[in-house]
Design a protein around this motif. Structure first.
Motif, PDB file in Angstrom:
ATOM      1  N   GLU A 136       0.809  -1.218   0.000  1.00 53.47           N
ATOM      2  CA  GLU A 136       0.000   0.000   0.000  1.00 53.47           C
ATOM      3  C   GLU A 136       0.841   1.266   0.000  1.00 53.47           C
ATOM      4  O   GLU A 136       0.297   2.368  -0.093  1.00 53.47           O
ATOM      5  CB  GLU A 136      -0.944  -0.028   1.201  1.00 53.47           C
ATOM      6  N   TYR A 137       2.158   1.130   0.101  1.00 57.92           N
ATOM      7  CA  TYR A 137       3.033   2.302   0.155  1.00 57.92           C
ATOM      8  C   TYR A 137       3.991   2.392  -1.017  1.00 57.92           C
ATOM      9  O   TYR A 137       4.752   3.360  -1.110  1.00 57.92           O
ATOM     10  CB  TYR A 137       3.807   2.292   1.487  1.00 57.92           C
ATOM     11  N   VAL A 138       3.966   1.419  -1.911  1.00 60.73           N
ATOM     12  CA  VAL A 138       4.849   1.451  -3.072  1.00 60.73           C
ATOM     13  C   VAL A 138       4.097   2.095  -4.232  1.00 60.73           C
ATOM     14  O   VAL A 138       3.180   1.501  -4.798  1.00 60.73           O
ATOM     15  CB  VAL A 138       5.337   0.045  -3.455  1.00 60.73           C
ATOM     16  N   LEU A 139       4.499   3.300  -4.593  1.00 60.04           N
ATOM     17  CA  LEU A 139       3.834   4.039  -5.672  1.00 60.04           C
ATOM     18  C   LEU A 139       4.447   3.761  -7.037  1.00 60.04           C
ATOM     19  O   LEU A 139       3.741   3.711  -8.042  1.00 60.04           O
ATOM     20  CB  LEU A 139       3.894   5.547  -5.394  1.00 60.04           C
ATOM     21  N   GLY A 140       5.755   3.602  -7.063  1.00 56.93           N
ATOM     22  CA  GLY A 140       6.430   3.399  -8.339  1.00 56.93           C
ATOM     23  C   GLY A 140       7.757   2.703  -8.142  1.00 56.93           C
ATOM     24  O   GLY A 140       8.336   2.716  -7.055  1.00 56.93           O
ATOM     25  N   LEU A 141       8.255   2.109  -9.228  1.00 58.12           N
ATOM     26  CA  LEU A 141       9.495   1.352  -9.165  1.00 58.12           C
ATOM     27  C   LEU A 141      10.325   1.570 -10.428  1.00 58.12           C
ATOM     28  O   LEU A 141       9.769   1.773 -11.513  1.00 58.12           O
ATOM     29  CB  LEU A 141       9.207  -0.155  -9.043  1.00 58.12           C
ATOM     30  N   ASP A 142      11.623   1.490 -10.273  1.00 61.84           N
ATOM     31  CA  ASP A 142      12.528   1.252 -11.396  1.00 61.84           C
ATOM     32  C   ASP A 142      12.981  -0.193 -11.274  1.00 61.84           C
ATOM     33  O   ASP A 142      13.462  -0.609 -10.205  1.00 61.84           O
ATOM     34  CB  ASP A 142      13.743   2.178 -11.345  1.00 61.84           C
ATOM     35  N   GLY A 162      -3.323   7.688  -9.639  1.00 61.61           N
ATOM     36  CA  GLY A 162      -2.856   7.326 -10.969  1.00 61.61           C
ATOM     37  C   GLY A 162      -3.336   5.943 -11.355  1.00 61.61           C
ATOM     38  O   GLY A 162      -3.118   4.987 -10.609  1.00 61.61           O
ATOM     39  N   VAL A 163      -3.997   5.837 -12.512  1.00 63.51           N
ATOM     40  CA  VAL A 163      -4.542   4.547 -12.951  1.00 63.51           C
ATOM     41  C   VAL A 163      -4.227   4.287 -14.417  1.00 63.51           C
ATOM     42  O   VAL A 163      -5.020   3.701 -15.148  1.00 63.51           O
ATOM     43  CB  VAL A 163      -6.068   4.476 -12.712  1.00 63.51           C
ATOM     44  N   ALA A 164      -3.045   4.703 -14.854  1.00 63.45           N
ATOM     45  CA  ALA A 164      -2.670   4.556 -16.259  1.00 63.45           C
ATOM     46  C   ALA A 164      -2.185   3.135 -16.533  1.00 63.45           C
ATOM     47  O   ALA A 164      -1.099   2.734 -16.109  1.00 63.45           O
ATOM     48  CB  ALA A 164      -1.579   5.568 -16.621  1.00 63.45           C
ATOM     49  N   GLY A 165      -3.002   2.368 -17.241  1.00 59.82           N
ATOM     50  CA  GLY A 165      -2.597   1.027 -17.650  1.00 59.82           C
ATOM     51  C   GLY A 165      -2.652   0.014 -16.525  1.00 59.82           C
ATOM     52  O   GLY A 165      -3.146   0.269 -15.424  1.00 59.82           O
ATOM     53  N   TYR A 166      -2.156  -1.181 -16.811  1.00 57.64           N
ATOM     54  CA  TYR A 166      -2.088  -2.232 -15.805  1.00 57.64           C
ATOM     55  C   TYR A 166      -1.207  -1.789 -14.634  1.00 57.64           C
ATOM     56  O   TYR A 166      -0.223  -1.068 -14.820  1.00 57.64           O
ATOM     57  CB  TYR A 166      -1.512  -3.519 -16.392  1.00 57.64           C
ATOM     58  N   ASP A 167      -1.523  -2.258 -13.452  1.00 63.17           N
ATOM     59  CA  ASP A 167      -0.764  -1.886 -12.267  1.00 63.17           C
ATOM     60  C   ASP A 167       0.453  -2.812 -12.138  1.00 63.17           C
ATOM     61  O   ASP A 167       0.458  -3.765 -11.369  1.00 63.17           O
ATOM     62  CB  ASP A 167      -1.651  -1.972 -11.020  1.00 63.17           C
ATOM     63  N   LEU A 168       1.478  -2.514 -12.912  1.00 64.78           N
ATOM     64  CA  LEU A 168       2.688  -3.336 -12.893  1.00 64.78           C
ATOM     65  C   LEU A 168       3.464  -3.179 -11.591  1.00 64.78           C
ATOM     66  O   LEU A 168       4.195  -4.086 -11.177  1.00 64.78           O
ATOM     67  CB  LEU A 168       3.575  -2.992 -14.086  1.00 64.78           C
ATOM     68  N   THR A 169       3.291  -2.025 -10.943  1.00 64.81           N
ATOM     69  CA  THR A 169       3.978  -1.832  -9.664  1.00 64.81           C
ATOM     70  C   THR A 169       3.539  -2.889  -8.669  1.00 64.81           C
ATOM     71  O   THR A 169       4.360  -3.568  -8.034  1.00 64.81           O
ATOM     72  CB  THR A 169       3.688  -0.425  -9.115  1.00 64.81           C
ATOM     73  N   ARG A 170       2.235  -3.068  -8.515  1.00 65.48           N
ATOM     74  CA  ARG A 170       1.711  -4.072  -7.580  1.00 65.48           C
ATOM     75  C   ARG A 170       2.125  -5.485  -7.995  1.00 65.48           C
ATOM     76  O   ARG A 170       2.268  -6.355  -7.152  1.00 65.48           O
ATOM     77  CB  ARG A 170       0.185  -3.978  -7.501  1.00 65.48           C
TER      78      ARG A 170
END
Length: 468
Positions: free
Chosen positions: A174-180, A198-206
């Motif tokens: 619930e705290y990871v917003l983005g990743l490299d 932000g809901v752009a595309g599939y949630d690859l971060t999760r």
């Protein structure tokens, strides 16, 4: 000593791999001494096989990680990502002849932004280091695994770890917003965002959170922060039965209360903590429930929860008067797993999560399993989440006791599924629970997960043999 052809070929392969890695890494980042590489073979789980790494690399930049993955892809060498190796499911155990990719040197906090309430960090940052750094700015990073003084943010992301505060603040995901993320072939991909929404595309971060390094290597994370809450106050309630303590948990949650912490320790755990720390906890109790509030008026909240505990049959309710007394009570909970390990020398820590309404059934079932196998099994639980840690204590040098420990562990996981729960709430699957993941999600679920793995890692080189 004459080397066999097989040994000679392996030695040549290791030499070629090392030479290729050194082309893009400093010499001090490439470890080949067998005594040193062997120390990277295991995490903290019992009963999980591990191979001998061919080499251990300790990159400091994303570009160096990319070089490692390009080399691994070209030579078809497996790669096992690692953080601090505090995991409890064998997810960081080495594969035979692999590259162990230790990310502990990538330990910079790159940014803390109080306006956007985010932190940008590298994967090797220690959880407690981040928590203290943001705390100095009046901010709060809630996920706090028991190993928070040692575990890394990258490892927390890999296993989607939780902690004591989850009942109010949630888990790592619930705290990871983005990743490299460095992919298996060495490409760098950015997922997610820095924004609050932000809901752009599939949630690859999760998708990457909880993937245990099987889909890619996290090299940077954007994490959400919260304002620093007031200091919490803690209440301790004693119960004559575990069922009564679990009834109190149900009453608290049904009543709409939002404790910052709601933890349970059974009789076995209370005794173990007393034995190693002389904390004077009441060993006459069958279950000790700790509840905390970090609200503007925690005293009133503790009084309301204390009344619910008494209605559920608490034999004694003791609210802390100040932060120091609260911390003393919490220290007992934090010592639980260390104390249980001291009982027989080794532990297997289960991670079964059940609906809160079935918490008592799980604890009573564990007691039956302990009696059946003539073992000491202590239970500590994030009771507000239904996430229990039945901890099997055994002597690893006793073959029969080790067998009984493994059988009891499996029976506890089966009980969790029977009660409508899951085999892991925060520790991950790794090697230890591969068979049980298949049972939980079924053949179609396994097929879909394998399909996702194939998209990201078509050669199967990323943390092979884990999850499924």
């Amino acid at each position: 000593m004459i080397m066999s052809r097989t040994e000679a070929a392996l030695d040549q392969a290791r030499g070629d791999l090392t030479e290729r890695l050194l082309a893009g890494l400093p010499a001090e980042a490439v470890l080949t001494d067998p005594d040193i590489t062997a120390s990277y073979a295991n995490d903290m789980a019992s009963f999980c096989p591990a191979g001998a790494p061919a080499v251990v690399v300790l990159p400091r930049t994303a570009e160096e990680v990319q070089h490692v993955m390009r080399t691994a892809t070209e030579l078809r060498v497996p790669v096992v990502p690692q953080g601090a190796r505090t995991g409890l499911s064998g997810g960081a155990n080495a594969s035979e002849g692999c590259i162990v990719l230790s990310l502990t040197k990538m330990d910079r906090i790159l940014e803390i932004n109080p306006v956007d309430r985010i932190a940008v960090v590298e994967p090797g940052v220690i959880n407690a280091t981040l928590s203290r750094a943001v705390g100095e700015l009046g901010l709060y990073y809630p996920p706090d695994p028991s190993s928070w003084e040692m575990c890394t943010i990258g490892g927390n992301i890999g296993t989607a770890s939780g902690g004591l505060c989850c009942v109010k603040y949630g888990v790592t995901a619930e705290y990871v917003l983005g990743l490299d993320v460095v992919l298996a072939d060495g490409r760098l991909m950015t997922t997610g965002r820095r924004t609050a929404k932000g809901v752009a595309g599939y949630d690859l971060t999760r998708l990457f959170v909880g993937s245990e390094g099987s889909l890619g290597i996290v090299v940077r994370a954007v994490l959400a922060l919260k304002p620093q809450p007031p200091r919490q106050l803690v209440l301790a309630a004693e119960f004559a039965t575990a069922a009564a303590a679990c009834d109190a948990v149900c009453r608290i949650m049904e009543g709409g209360h939002v404790p910052s912490l709601l933890e349970l320790m059974d009789r076995t755990t209370v005794k173990a903590v007393n034995d190693i720390a002389n904390m004077g906890l009441p060993e006459t109790t069958e279950a000790l429930l700790l509840a905390a509030f970090d609200t503007p008026d925690p005293t009133a909240d503790l009084a309301a929860v204390g009344a619910l505990c008494e209605a559920a049959g608490a034999t004694q309710v003791v609210p802390a008067d100040d932060a120091a007394e609260s911390e003393l009570l919490l220290q007992a909970r934090r010592l639980s797993l260390t104390a249980l390990e001291a009982v027989r020398g080794v532990t297997m820590i289960d991670d079964v999560c059940v609906p809160r309404s079935r918490l008592a059934d799980l604890i009573e079932g564990v007691e039956r399993i302990a009696d059946k196998h003539q073992l000491t099994i202590g239970v500590v639980a994030h009771a507000g989440d239904g996430n229990t840690h039945p901890t099997v204590c055994f002597d690893a040098t006793d073959a029969d006791e080790s067998r009984r420990a493994r059988e009891s562990f499996d029976e506890i996981m089966a009980l969790g599924l029977e009660l409508g729960g899951t085999i892991t709430g925060e520790h991950g699957v790794g090697v230890l629970k591969k068979e049980w993941l298949a049972r939980e999600i079924g053949p179609v679920g396994v097929e879909m997960q394998r399909g996702i793995k194939q998209v990201f890692d078509p050669l199967g080189i990323l943390n092979p043999g884990k999850l499924f």
